[in-house]
Scaffold this motif. Sequence first.
Motif, PDB file in Angstrom:
ATOM      1  N   GLN A  91       0.824  -1.201   0.000  1.00 52.77           N
ATOM      2  CA  GLN A  91       0.000   0.000   0.000  1.00 52.77           C
ATOM      3  C   GLN A  91       0.865   1.261   0.000  1.00 52.77           C
ATOM      4  N   GLN A  92       1.936   1.267   0.783  1.00 56.40           N
ATOM      5  CA  GLN A  92       2.838   2.413   0.817  1.00 56.40           C
ATOM      6  C   GLN A  92       3.509   2.611  -0.539  1.00 56.40           C
ATOM      7  N   PHE A  93       3.963   1.511  -1.145  1.00 53.58           N
ATOM      8  CA  PHE A  93       4.604   1.566  -2.455  1.00 53.58           C
ATOM      9  C   PHE A  93       3.664   2.177  -3.495  1.00 53.58           C
ATOM     10  N   MET A  94       2.421   1.729  -3.523  1.00 52.94           N
ATOM     11  CA  MET A  94       1.454   2.269  -4.491  1.00 52.94           C
ATOM     12  C   MET A  94       1.106   3.718  -4.172  1.00 52.94           C
ATOM     13  N   LYS A  95       1.025   4.052  -2.891  1.00 49.98           N
ATOM     14  CA  LYS A  95       0.746   5.437  -2.476  1.00 49.98           C
ATOM     15  C   LYS A  95       1.830   6.385  -2.999  1.00 49.98           C
ATOM     16  N   GLU A  96       3.069   5.871  -3.100  1.00 53.92           N
ATOM     17  CA  GLU A  96       4.185   6.677  -3.576  1.00 53.92           C
ATOM     18  C   GLU A  96       4.345   6.616  -5.094  1.00 53.92           C
ATOM     19  N   GLY A  97       3.365   6.033  -5.784  1.00 51.32           N
ATOM     20  CA  GLY A  97       3.367   6.055  -7.243  1.00 51.32           C
ATOM     21  C   GLY A  97       3.811   4.793  -7.932  1.00 51.32           C
ATOM     22  N   GLY A  98       4.168   3.756  -7.185  1.00 48.52           N
ATOM     23  CA  GLY A  98       4.593   2.501  -7.795  1.00 48.52           C
ATOM     24  C   GLY A  98       3.414   1.716  -8.339  1.00 48.52           C
ATOM     25  N   LYS A  99       3.687   0.887  -9.344  1.00 51.16           N
ATOM     26  CA  LYS A  99       2.658   0.030  -9.935  1.00 51.16           C
ATOM     27  C   LYS A  99       2.884  -1.404  -9.488  1.00 51.16           C
ATOM     28  N   VAL A 100       1.784  -2.110  -9.212  1.00 49.96           N
ATOM     29  CA  VAL A 100       1.855  -3.500  -8.787  1.00 49.96           C
ATOM     30  C   VAL A 100       1.015  -4.335  -9.745  1.00 49.96           C
ATOM     31  N   TYR A 101       1.651  -5.331 -10.348  1.00 47.71           N
ATOM     32  CA  TYR A 101       0.991  -6.246 -11.271  1.00 47.71           C
ATOM     33  C   TYR A 101       0.961  -7.632 -10.640  1.00 47.71           C
ATOM     34  N   GLU A 107     -11.377  -9.179  -7.171  1.00 54.41           N
ATOM     35  CA  GLU A 107     -12.049  -8.354  -6.159  1.00 54.41           C
ATOM     36  C   GLU A 107     -11.420  -8.515  -4.783  1.00 54.41           C
ATOM     37  N   ASP A 108     -10.637  -9.570  -4.588  1.00 54.37           N
ATOM     38  CA  ASP A 108     -10.005  -9.835  -3.297  1.00 54.37           C
ATOM     39  C   ASP A 108      -8.652  -9.136  -3.139  1.00 54.37           C
ATOM     40  N   LEU A 109      -8.220  -8.413  -4.180  1.00 55.51           N
ATOM     41  CA  LEU A 109      -6.904  -7.772  -4.167  1.00 55.51           C
ATOM     42  C   LEU A 109      -6.966  -6.379  -3.555  1.00 55.51           C
ATOM     43  N   LEU A 110      -5.815  -5.923  -3.081  1.00 51.19           N
ATOM     44  CA  LEU A 110      -5.698  -4.542  -2.615  1.00 51.19           C
ATOM     45  C   LEU A 110      -6.054  -3.596  -3.753  1.00 51.19           C
ATOM     46  N   GLU A 111      -6.661  -2.489  -3.404  1.00 48.05           N
ATOM     47  CA  GLU A 111      -7.000  -1.483  -4.408  1.00 48.05           C
ATOM     48  C   GLU A 111      -5.724  -1.000  -5.098  1.00 48.05           C
ATOM     49  N   GLY A 112      -5.758  -0.989  -6.422  1.00 50.91           N
ATOM     50  CA  GLY A 112      -4.612  -0.518  -7.195  1.00 50.91           C
ATOM     51  C   GLY A 112      -3.767  -1.629  -7.791  1.00 50.91           C
ATOM     52  N   VAL A 113      -3.912  -2.870  -7.312  1.00 55.77           N
ATOM     53  CA  VAL A 113      -3.158  -3.988  -7.873  1.00 55.77           C
ATOM     54  C   VAL A 113      -3.796  -4.374  -9.211  1.00 55.77           C
ATOM     55  N   ILE A 114      -2.961  -4.532 -10.228  1.00 54.28           N
ATOM     56  CA  ILE A 114      -3.421  -4.787 -11.585  1.00 54.28           C
ATOM     57  C   ILE A 114      -3.203  -6.253 -11.933  1.00 54.28           C
ATOM     58  N   ALA A 115      -4.312  -6.981 -12.164  1.00 57.68           N
ATOM     59  CA  ALA A 115      -4.224  -8.395 -12.538  1.00 57.68           C
ATOM     60  C   ALA A 115      -4.082  -8.505 -14.057  1.00 57.68           C
TER      61      ALA A 115
END
Length: 154
Positions: free
Chosen positions: A97-107, A121-129
């Motif tokens: 969550q901190q990483f994404m808050k700082e602009g990182g992308k998570v796939y 739907e079970d993933l953290l908000e912002g994680v891209i499947a």
Amino acid sequence: MSKVQVGDSLYTKNKMFPDYKAEPGQKALVQIHGMFTEASVTLIALLTATRLQRKGFETSILLYGPSGVLAASATKGYPKVGDEFYPGHLAHTQRLQQFMKEGGKVYICQFGLGATGFREEDLLEGVIAFDPLDTLDLALEHYKAGAFIMGTWM
């Protein structure tokens, strides 16, 4: 020899290399495939990705395998979702969550989701499947861009 006290430094500062920063447009990819129960491997990779992001790299994390799914799950906690049962229980969640808050992308690879019974739907908000075939292509895209690529495999 005196007894060591809390706060004492055991080592002299020995940083030997410059504090490198990214040039404009440089990218980094951190691939994480580890065992969720071996928290140090995944956690250190997440901390490294955040450090790369803070050094100015456009940083992405690729999570794959069951450990990636568990790290990106938004349904963790006990006794309720989001409750940290013991210190560090939600460390992976917090770091992502901190990483994404700082602009990182998570796939995250959809195969890992299906293999473990998780839904997008079970993933953290912002994680891209994405499709499993994109796992290699994401790495190749970063390679073609001259990115720094770091991988963990357990």
